[in-house]
Design a protein around this motif. Structure first.
Motif, mmCIF file in Angstrom:
data_model
loop_
_atom_site.group_PDB
_atom_site.id
_atom_site.type_symbol
_atom_site.label_atom_id
_atom_site.label_comp_id
_atom_site.label_asym_id
_atom_site.label_seq_id
_atom_site.Cartn_x
_atom_site.Cartn_y
_atom_site.Cartn_z
ATOM 1 N N LEU A 90 62.156 122.643 -132.065
ATOM 2 C CA LEU A 90 63.503 123.003 -132.513
ATOM 3 C C LEU A 90 64.065 121.991 -133.505
ATOM 4 C CD1 LEU A 90 66.068 124.782 -132.194
ATOM 5 C CD2 LEU A 90 66.680 123.336 -130.234
ATOM 6 N N ASP A 91 64.306 122.462 -134.717
ATOM 7 C CA ASP A 91 64.998 121.651 -135.730
ATOM 8 C C ASP A 91 66.490 121.611 -135.396
ATOM 9 O OD1 ASP A 91 65.765 120.351 -138.090
ATOM 10 O OD2 ASP A 91 65.937 122.245 -139.176
ATOM 11 N N LEU A 92 67.103 120.453 -135.537
ATOM 12 C CA LEU A 92 68.538 120.347 -135.260
ATOM 13 C C LEU A 92 69.390 120.799 -136.429
ATOM 14 C CD1 LEU A 92 69.326 117.102 -133.266
ATOM 15 C CD2 LEU A 92 68.997 119.426 -132.442
ATOM 16 N N GLY A 93 68.965 120.484 -137.655
ATOM 17 C CA GLY A 93 69.809 120.713 -138.824
ATOM 18 C C GLY A 93 69.712 122.103 -139.385
ATOM 19 N N LEU A 94 69.982 123.100 -138.554
ATOM 20 C CA LEU A 94 69.908 124.492 -139.007
ATOM 21 C C LEU A 94 71.239 124.937 -139.587
ATOM 22 C CD1 LEU A 94 68.186 125.920 -135.789
ATOM 23 C CD2 LEU A 94 67.048 125.459 -137.977
ATOM 24 N N GLY A 95 71.194 125.837 -140.567
ATOM 25 C CA GLY A 95 72.421 126.444 -141.045
ATOM 26 C C GLY A 95 72.924 127.465 -140.036
ATOM 27 N N GLY A 96 74.204 127.719 -140.002
ATOM 28 C CA GLY A 96 74.757 128.666 -139.034
ATOM 29 C C GLY A 96 74.747 128.055 -137.643
ATOM 30 N N LEU A 97 74.108 128.731 -136.705
ATOM 31 C CA LEU A 97 73.999 128.226 -135.338
ATOM 32 C C LEU A 97 73.039 127.043 -135.328
ATOM 33 C CD1 LEU A 97 75.039 129.133 -132.467
ATOM 34 C CD2 LEU A 97 72.778 130.153 -132.173
ATOM 35 N N ASP A 98 73.567 125.850 -135.046
ATOM 36 C CA ASP A 98 72.721 124.654 -135.169
ATOM 37 C C ASP A 98 71.837 124.475 -133.937
ATOM 38 O OD1 ASP A 98 74.265 123.474 -133.162
ATOM 39 O OD2 ASP A 98 75.498 122.336 -134.557
ATOM 40 N N GLY A 99 70.920 123.503 -134.062
ATOM 41 C CA GLY A 99 69.948 123.283 -133.001
ATOM 42 C C GLY A 99 70.578 122.855 -131.692
ATOM 43 N N ASP A 100 71.655 122.065 -131.757
ATOM 44 C CA ASP A 100 72.340 121.653 -130.532
ATOM 45 C C ASP A 100 72.784 122.870 -129.725
ATOM 46 O OD1 ASP A 100 71.981 119.097 -131.359
ATOM 47 O OD2 ASP A 100 74.101 118.598 -131.606
ATOM 48 N N GLU A 101 73.383 123.853 -130.413
ATOM 49 C CA GLU A 101 73.896 125.028 -129.709
ATOM 50 C C GLU A 101 72.754 125.907 -129.191
ATOM 51 O OE1 GLU A 101 76.469 127.468 -127.826
ATOM 52 O OE2 GLU A 101 76.837 125.460 -128.685
ATOM 53 N N VAL A 102 71.677 126.001 -129.960
ATOM 54 C CA VAL A 102 70.505 126.732 -129.474
ATOM 55 C C VAL A 102 70.011 126.122 -128.170
ATOM 56 C CG1 VAL A 102 68.098 127.327 -129.938
ATOM 57 C CG2 VAL A 102 69.800 127.517 -131.763
ATOM 58 N N LEU A 103 69.951 124.797 -128.126
ATOM 59 C CA LEU A 103 69.475 124.110 -126.929
ATOM 60 C C LEU A 103 70.428 124.321 -125.753
ATOM 61 C CD1 LEU A 103 67.316 122.344 -125.701
ATOM 62 C CD2 LEU A 103 68.478 120.333 -126.648
ATOM 63 N N ARG A 104 71.732 124.243 -126.032
ATOM 64 C CA ARG A 104 72.710 124.476 -124.960
ATOM 65 C C ARG A 104 72.546 125.879 -124.370
ATOM 66 N NH1 ARG A 104 76.284 122.107 -128.752
ATOM 67 N NH2 ARG A 104 76.863 119.980 -128.176
ATOM 68 N N GLN A 105 72.456 126.879 -125.251
ATOM 69 C CA GLN A 105 72.345 128.255 -124.762
ATOM 70 C C GLN A 105 71.022 128.489 -124.038
ATOM 71 O OE1 GLN A 105 73.558 131.511 -127.270
ATOM 72 N NE2 GLN A 105 74.958 130.234 -128.473
ATOM 73 N N LEU A 106 69.956 127.903 -124.535
ATOM 74 C CA LEU A 106 68.666 128.037 -123.864
ATOM 75 C C LEU A 106 68.725 127.467 -122.458
ATOM 76 C CD1 LEU A 106 65.583 128.528 -123.724
ATOM 77 C CD2 LEU A 106 65.310 126.245 -124.741
ATOM 78 N N ARG A 107 69.287 126.270 -122.318
ATOM 79 C CA ARG A 107 69.278 125.605 -121.016
ATOM 80 C C ARG A 107 70.186 126.291 -119.998
ATOM 81 N NH1 ARG A 107 64.572 124.153 -121.351
ATOM 82 N NH2 ARG A 107 64.025 122.044 -122.022
ATOM 83 N N ARG A 108 71.137 127.087 -120.443
ATOM 84 C CA ARG A 108 71.942 127.851 -119.483
ATOM 85 C C ARG A 108 71.104 128.914 -118.785
ATOM 86 N NH1 ARG A 108 76.053 128.656 -123.957
ATOM 87 N NH2 ARG A 108 77.297 126.734 -123.968
ATOM 88 N N LYS A 109 70.028 129.366 -119.461
ATOM 89 C CA LYS A 109 69.220 130.463 -118.927
ATOM 90 C C LYS A 109 67.826 130.020 -118.508
ATOM 91 C CE LYS A 109 71.580 133.830 -121.886
ATOM 92 N NZ LYS A 109 71.417 134.842 -122.948
ATOM 93 N N ASP A 110 67.312 128.983 -119.138
ATOM 94 C CA ASP A 110 65.924 128.568 -118.897
ATOM 95 C C ASP A 110 65.874 127.047 -118.836
ATOM 96 O OD1 ASP A 110 63.226 127.949 -118.927
ATOM 97 O OD2 ASP A 110 62.705 129.477 -120.396
ATOM 98 N N ALA A 111 65.695 126.536 -117.637
ATOM 99 C CA ALA A 111 65.652 125.076 -117.471
ATOM 100 C C ALA A 111 64.248 124.519 -117.600
ATOM 101 C CB ALA A 111 66.227 124.711 -116.101
ATOM 102 N N ALA A 112 63.245 125.416 -117.684
ATOM 103 C CA ALA A 112 61.863 124.965 -117.580
ATOM 104 C C ALA A 112 61.120 124.859 -118.905
ATOM 105 C CB ALA A 112 61.093 125.907 -116.654
ATOM 106 N N LEU A 113 61.487 125.690 -119.904
ATOM 107 C CA LEU A 113 60.707 125.713 -121.142
ATOM 108 C C LEU A 113 60.703 124.337 -121.809
ATOM 109 C CD1 LEU A 113 59.171 127.363 -123.314
ATOM 110 C CD2 LEU A 113 61.388 127.721 -124.434
ATOM 111 N N PRO A 114 59.527 123.749 -122.060
ATOM 112 C CA PRO A 114 59.467 122.461 -122.745
ATOM 113 C C PRO A 114 60.009 122.563 -124.173
ATOM 114 C CG PRO A 114 57.405 122.902 -121.609
ATOM 115 C CD PRO A 114 58.195 124.181 -121.582
ATOM 116 N N VAL A 115 60.869 121.609 -124.546
ATOM 117 C CA VAL A 115 61.495 121.605 -125.868
ATOM 118 C C VAL A 115 61.256 120.254 -126.535
ATOM 119 C CG1 VAL A 115 63.630 121.803 -127.180
ATOM 120 C CG2 VAL A 115 63.290 123.210 -125.132
#
Length: 220
Positions: A50-75
């Motif tokens: 996961l790149d952090l410096g994305l346009g639009g929805l940034d990597g931080d928010e992608v990670l936050r949303q992922l971890r609300r649903k999936d605590a196991a996927l290696p990132v």
């Protein structure tokens, strides 16, 4: 392994995708956070890059949303930020590891192997299932004393079976571990690879469960 790469820099994306394909991984590459979340909803992955410096929805928010649903996927986060505070923030957000750009593909592959090992609960570098052991770093396989180096796709198929020890893995699941988006899967690819693996390692290395799939026996 099947890998999702979320990276909006075309040069880094192409180079990283090629390095992963060369290492026998199936890669899906998207360039926005929104596409990344959509891919995560619709597919199963072994690791997220996961790149952090994305346009639009940034990597931080992608990670936050992922971890609300999936605590196991290696990132593994790919970032241009190299301060103590930024690294601490990444780990606290739920990243398993990070790499500072620019990075060497060999280090990325090693960190991927490490986070996947931690997910499995084993620090051992080898994957072992019964009498079969695999070395993800060298693509070597050892079965009942026969040790050989495998092609990329042979290794990818055998790795997919070993990571589900004793389970019958359907042909379609194996194809997903071998091919990323945009790669055409021949109808008999899995059968050809299984035949090649049996020639190299012996007829008992993979069991065919007719009409269902394939497995590696944990009792062997």
């Amino acid at each position: 392994m099947r890998v999702l790469l979320v990276e909006d820099d075309p040069m880094i994306g192409r180079a990283t995708t090629q390095a992963l394909v060369d290492a026998a991984h199936a890669v899906d590459w998207v360039t926005t956070g929104e596409e990344g979340l959509s891919a995560l909803r619709d597919n199963s992955y072994d690791v997220l890059l996961l790149d952090l410096g994305l346009g639009g929805l940034d990597g931080d928010e992608v990670l936050r949303q992922l971890r609300r649903k999936d605590a196991a996927l290696p990132v593994v986060v790919l970032t241009a930020q190299d301060t103590i505070d930024s690294r601490v923030d990444l780990l606290d957000l739920g990243a398993d590891d990070y790499l500072v750009k620019p990075f060497d593909p060999k280090e990325l592959l090693a960190r991927m192997r490490a986070v996947v090992r931690r997910k499995s609960g084993s620090g051992a570098p080898l994957l072992v299932c019964g009498a079969l052991s695999l070395d993800p770093a060298t693509h070597e396989a050892d079965y009942q004393g026969t040790c050989v180096r495998l092609s990329g796709r042979e290794f990818a198929l055998l790795e997919a079976l070993v990571r589900r020890p004793g389970a019958i893995v359907p042909k379609g699941d194996l194809e997903q571990k071998i091919y990323g988006w945009g790669q055409e899967a021949d109808s008999n690819t899995v059968e050809v690879l299984v035949y090649g693996l049996r020639r190299k390692l012996g007829s008992g290395v993979i069991r065919t469960v007719r009409g269902v799939g394939y497995m590696v026996d944990t009792r062997a």
